[in-house]
Design an enzyme around this catalytic site. Sequence first.
Site, PDB file in Angstrom:
ATOM      1  N   VAL A 103     115.591 -70.517 -11.901  1.00  0.00           N
ATOM      2  CA  VAL A 103     115.670 -71.960 -11.609  1.00  0.00           C
ATOM      3  C   VAL A 103     117.073 -72.344 -11.133  1.00  0.00           C
ATOM      4  CG1 VAL A 103     113.869 -72.456 -13.307  1.00  0.00           C
ATOM      5  CG2 VAL A 103     116.264 -72.516 -14.027  1.00  0.00           C
ATOM      6  N   HIS A 119     108.987 -71.295 -11.307  1.00  0.00           N
ATOM      7  CA  HIS A 119     109.292 -71.994 -12.562  1.00  0.00           C
ATOM      8  C   HIS A 119     110.133 -73.237 -12.323  1.00  0.00           C
ATOM      9  CE1 HIS A 119     108.450 -68.077 -15.027  1.00  0.00           C
ATOM     10  NE2 HIS A 119     107.340 -68.731 -14.681  1.00  0.00           N
ATOM     11  N   CYS A 150     112.637 -96.757 -12.400  1.00  0.00           N
ATOM     12  CA  CYS A 150     111.918 -97.505 -13.451  1.00  0.00           C
ATOM     13  C   CYS A 150     112.626 -97.462 -14.797  1.00  0.00           C
ATOM     14  CB  CYS A 150     110.493 -96.945 -13.598  1.00  0.00           C
ATOM     15  SG  CYS A 150     110.439 -95.375 -14.520  1.00  0.00           S
ATOM     16  N   GLY A 187     114.827 -57.302 -11.698  1.00  0.00           N
ATOM     17  CA  GLY A 187     115.476 -58.012 -12.796  1.00  0.00           C
ATOM     18  C   GLY A 187     114.574 -58.913 -13.590  1.00  0.00           C
ATOM     19  N   ASN A 213     115.769 -52.450 -12.144  1.00  0.00           N
ATOM     20  CA  ASN A 213     116.095 -53.040 -13.448  1.00  0.00           C
ATOM     21  C   ASN A 213     117.104 -52.126 -14.138  1.00  0.00           C
ATOM     22  OD1 ASN A 213     115.946 -54.153 -16.155  1.00  0.00           O
ATOM     23  ND2 ASN A 213     114.040 -55.139 -15.508  1.00  0.00           N
ATOM     24  N   LEU A 214     117.734 -52.679 -15.178  1.00  0.00           N
ATOM     25  CA  LEU A 214     118.659 -51.835 -15.960  1.00  0.00           C
ATOM     26  C   LEU A 214     117.874 -50.890 -16.863  1.00  0.00           C
ATOM     27  CD1 LEU A 214     121.311 -54.487 -17.159  1.00  0.00           C
ATOM     28  CD2 LEU A 214     121.487 -52.912 -15.219  1.00  0.00           C
ATOM     29  N   VAL A 215     116.688 -51.368 -17.241  1.00  0.00           N
ATOM     30  CA  VAL A 215     115.860 -50.589 -18.181  1.00  0.00           C
ATOM     31  C   VAL A 215     114.420 -50.556 -17.675  1.00  0.00           C
ATOM     32  CG1 VAL A 215     117.247 -51.172 -20.223  1.00  0.00           C
ATOM     33  CG2 VAL A 215     115.370 -52.690 -19.521  1.00  0.00           C
TER      34      VAL A 215
HETATM   35  C1  BV8 Z   1     101.297 -71.157 -18.682  1.00  0.00           C
HETATM   36  C2  BV8 Z   1     111.741 -72.280 -16.770  1.00  0.00           C
HETATM   37  C3  BV8 Z   1      99.169 -71.865 -19.151  1.00  0.00           C
HETATM   38  C4  BV8 Z   1     112.398 -73.084 -17.809  1.00  0.00           C
HETATM   39  C5  BV8 Z   1     110.517 -70.484 -17.867  1.00  0.00           C
HETATM   40  C6  BV8 Z   1      98.974 -65.331 -20.867  1.00  0.00           C
HETATM   41  C7  BV8 Z   1      98.512 -66.087 -19.808  1.00  0.00           C
HETATM   42  C8  BV8 Z   1      99.036 -67.344 -19.559  1.00  0.00           C
HETATM   43  C9  BV8 Z   1     100.064 -67.853 -20.366  1.00  0.00           C
HETATM   44  C10 BV8 Z   1     100.515 -67.084 -21.414  1.00  0.00           C
HETATM   45  C11 BV8 Z   1      99.994 -65.846 -21.656  1.00  0.00           C
HETATM   46  N1  BV8 Z   1     100.626 -65.347 -22.750  1.00  0.00           N
HETATM   47  C12 BV8 Z   1     101.556 -66.222 -23.166  1.00  0.00           C
HETATM   48  C13 BV8 Z   1     101.518 -67.300 -22.389  1.00  0.00           C
HETATM   49  C14 BV8 Z   1     102.365 -68.456 -22.539  1.00  0.00           C
HETATM   50  C15 BV8 Z   1     103.703 -68.328 -21.818  1.00  0.00           C
HETATM   51  C16 BV8 Z   1     104.307 -66.957 -21.871  1.00  0.00           C
HETATM   52  O1  BV8 Z   1     104.172 -66.174 -20.938  1.00  0.00           O
HETATM   53  N2  BV8 Z   1     105.025 -66.681 -22.939  1.00  0.00           N
HETATM   54  C17 BV8 Z   1     105.732 -65.415 -23.050  1.00  0.00           C
HETATM   55  C18 BV8 Z   1     107.068 -65.625 -23.758  1.00  0.00           C
HETATM   56  C19 BV8 Z   1     104.838 -64.426 -23.754  1.00  0.00           C
HETATM   57  N3  BV8 Z   1     103.555 -68.739 -20.434  1.00  0.00           N
HETATM   58  C20 BV8 Z   1     103.619 -70.053 -20.180  1.00  0.00           C
HETATM   59  O2  BV8 Z   1     103.692 -70.917 -21.028  1.00  0.00           O
HETATM   60  C21 BV8 Z   1     103.548 -70.443 -18.708  1.00  0.00           C
HETATM   61  N4  BV8 Z   1     102.565 -71.471 -18.584  1.00  0.00           N
HETATM   62  O3  BV8 Z   1     100.911 -70.035 -18.679  1.00  0.00           O
HETATM   63  O4  BV8 Z   1     100.499 -72.224 -18.806  1.00  0.00           O
HETATM   64  C22 BV8 Z   1      98.386 -73.070 -19.248  1.00  0.00           C
HETATM   65  C23 BV8 Z   1      97.061 -72.967 -18.945  1.00  0.00           C
HETATM   66  C24 BV8 Z   1      96.291 -74.068 -19.049  1.00  0.00           C
HETATM   67  C25 BV8 Z   1      96.851 -75.277 -19.440  1.00  0.00           C
HETATM   68  C26 BV8 Z   1      98.196 -75.385 -19.741  1.00  0.00           C
HETATM   69  C27 BV8 Z   1      98.986 -74.254 -19.647  1.00  0.00           C
HETATM   70  C28 BV8 Z   1     104.866 -71.050 -18.237  1.00  0.00           C
HETATM   71  C29 BV8 Z   1     105.961 -70.048 -18.318  1.00  0.00           C
HETATM   72  C30 BV8 Z   1     107.228 -70.598 -17.665  1.00  0.00           C
HETATM   73  C31 BV8 Z   1     108.262 -70.845 -18.714  1.00  0.00           C
HETATM   74  N5  BV8 Z   1     109.509 -71.256 -18.071  1.00  0.00           N
HETATM   75  N6  BV8 Z   1     111.633 -70.914 -17.269  1.00  0.00           N
HETATM   76  C32 BV8 Z   1     113.881 -72.822 -17.835  1.00  0.00           C
HETATM   77  O5  BV8 Z   1     114.355 -71.854 -17.200  1.00  0.00           O
HETATM   78  O6  BV8 Z   1     114.569 -73.597 -18.479  1.00  0.00           O
HETATM   79  S1  BV8 Z   1     110.398 -68.861 -18.341  1.00  0.00           S
HETATM   80  C33 BV8 Z   1     111.849 -67.998 -18.216  1.00  0.00           C
HETATM   81  O7  BV8 Z   1     111.440 -66.632 -18.349  1.00  0.00           O
HETATM   82  C34 BV8 Z   1     112.580 -68.049 -16.891  1.00  0.00           C
HETATM   83  O8  BV8 Z   1     111.904 -68.696 -15.848  1.00  0.00           O
HETATM   84  C35 BV8 Z   1     112.706 -66.577 -16.548  1.00  0.00           C
HETATM   85  O9  BV8 Z   1     112.908 -66.378 -15.236  1.00  0.00           O
HETATM   86  C36 BV8 Z   1     111.405 -66.117 -17.045  1.00  0.00           C
HETATM   87  C37 BV8 Z   1     111.118 -64.680 -17.094  1.00  0.00           C
HETATM   88  O10 BV8 Z   1     112.193 -64.057 -17.727  1.00  0.00           O
HETATM   89  P1  BV8 Z   1     112.979 -62.957 -16.857  1.00  0.00           P
HETATM   90  O11 BV8 Z   1     113.330 -63.565 -15.548  1.00  0.00           O
HETATM   91  O12 BV8 Z   1     112.170 -61.721 -16.843  1.00  0.00           O
HETATM   92  O13 BV8 Z   1     114.305 -62.812 -17.685  1.00  0.00           O
HETATM   93  P2  BV8 Z   1     114.521 -61.940 -18.993  1.00  0.00           P
HETATM   94  O14 BV8 Z   1     115.790 -62.406 -19.609  1.00  0.00           O
HETATM   95  O15 BV8 Z   1     113.268 -61.893 -19.794  1.00  0.00           O
HETATM   96  O16 BV8 Z   1     114.725 -60.465 -18.430  1.00  0.00           O
HETATM   97  C38 BV8 Z   1     115.835 -60.179 -17.592  1.00  0.00           C
HETATM   98  C39 BV8 Z   1     115.582 -58.802 -17.035  1.00  0.00           C
HETATM   99  O17 BV8 Z   1     116.627 -58.490 -16.128  1.00  0.00           O
HETATM  100  C40 BV8 Z   1     115.582 -57.717 -18.106  1.00  0.00           C
HETATM  101  O18 BV8 Z   1     114.513 -56.819 -17.845  1.00  0.00           O
HETATM  102  C41 BV8 Z   1     116.938 -57.025 -17.901  1.00  0.00           C
HETATM  103  O19 BV8 Z   1     116.864 -55.640 -18.192  1.00  0.00           O
HETATM  104  C42 BV8 Z   1     117.150 -57.222 -16.411  1.00  0.00           C
HETATM  105  N7  BV8 Z   1     118.548 -57.251 -15.984  1.00  0.00           N
HETATM  106  C43 BV8 Z   1     119.597 -57.840 -16.620  1.00  0.00           C
HETATM  107  N8  BV8 Z   1     120.713 -57.678 -15.859  1.00  0.00           N
HETATM  108  C44 BV8 Z   1     120.335 -57.015 -14.734  1.00  0.00           C
HETATM  109  C45 BV8 Z   1     118.965 -56.738 -14.808  1.00  0.00           C
HETATM  110  N9  BV8 Z   1     118.290 -56.088 -13.845  1.00  0.00           N
HETATM  111  C46 BV8 Z   1     119.006 -55.678 -12.769  1.00  0.00           C
HETATM  112  N10 BV8 Z   1     120.322 -55.904 -12.628  1.00  0.00           N
HETATM  113  C47 BV8 Z   1     121.015 -56.561 -13.584  1.00  0.00           C
HETATM  114  N11 BV8 Z   1     122.345 -56.770 -13.421  1.00  0.00           N
HETATM  115 ZN    ZN Z   2     110.634 -93.582 -13.158  1.00  0.00          ZN
END
Ligand code: BV8
Ligand code: ZN
Length: 240
Positions: A103, A119, A150, A187, A213-215
């Site tokens: 974002v 997102h 508003c 990533g 990815n790193l891992v």
């Molecule tokens: C929804 C915005 C449904 C806010 C974010 C199954 C199906 C559907 C939904 C679900 C499901 N199971 C669970 C759910 C619910 C939930 C979910 O997935 N939960 C997870 C925790 C299990 N999903 C939701 O709620 C989604 N909505 O499904 O609605 C619905 C249906 C009907 C009616 C109503 C609703 C909405 C999900 C969006 C949440 N918002 N962000 C904000 O940013 O403030 S999520 C957040 O996580 C960010 O957007 C982020 O981008 C995203 C994913 O994380 P990653 O980008 O992967 O980051 P992370 O830190 O995890 O990993 C970093 C990686 O980079 C690591 O692997 C690391 O090794 C690597 N790395 C680090 N450094 C480097 C690198 N790689 C390379 N080089 C480097 N230098």
């Molecule tokens: Zn308004």
Amino acid sequence: MDALIARARALLARAENVAVLCGAGVSAESGVPTFRGQGGLWQDHRPEDLATPQAFDRDPELVWRWYNWRRGLIAACRPNPAHLALARLQERKPGLCLITQNVDGLQQLAGSRDVIELHGSIWRLRCTACGAEAEDRRPALPALPRCAACGGLLRPGVVWFGEQLDPVLLERAWQTAGACQAMLVVGTSAVVQPVASLAGVAKAAGAALIEVNLVTTANSQSADLTLLGPAGRILPQLTA
Ligand code: BV8
Ligand code: ZN
């Protein structure tokens, strides 16, 4: 690694349509904390506890303190070589579609256009009363920002946990994944749904899956290639 890079370059060169799926790891080397890695925590709160409509309803000032902290931090960050390499790749391959979970807007600052922000964006605001949307790049906003139209309480224009993604953007991403010949997944921990399913959609459609990815992650099992290392070092080699 050189042989892996060469194979990944060949797969990308051969693919007419390339999809790129970005996660927080793409922005990590710019100084933007990831969600689940080191430094991803904020004052002992987990993102899953703050990035929800319930948390905002319960304590909008706490949630706005978190977002203002992130806005201030991201405002000082610049695109890193990973962002720049992806922008270069997009220049070279017009059929390339950039999908991001981030974002922070850094991919656009690197010169990419038409980025699918599944997102949302931390720089977008939406009124909780009238729905008016605005873009505001000030690093920090008032404790409880109000709608100019508003007077309603503004919220960050991002998708929170439990909220649906924009159906039009999600459909575009789904179609892109199903029609690409190669998907570059960079990533992401591949745990947040429904975005995490896009890699499987591409794979099922016959695309070559290249992970950076790193891992290893849940994608590594089905990836054709997993390139382990920092995106800022690997991506420039893929796109040189
Ligand atoms: C929804 C915005 C449904 C806010 C974010 C199954 C199906 C559907 C939904 C679900 C499901 N199971 C669970 C759910 C619910 C939930 C979910 O997935 N939960 C997870 C925790 C299990 N999903 C939701 O709620 C989604 N909505 O499904 O609605 C619905 C249906 C009907 C009616 C109503 C609703 C909405 C999900 C969006 C949440 N918002 N962000 C904000 O940013 O403030 S999520 C957040 O996580 C960010 O957007 C982020 O981008 C995203 C994913 O994380 P990653 O980008 O992967 O980051 P992370 O830190 O995890 O990993 C970093 C990686 O980079 C690591 O692997 C690391 O090794 C690597 N790395 C680090 N450094 C480097 C690198 N790689 C390379 N080089 C480097 N230098
Ligand atoms: Zn308004």
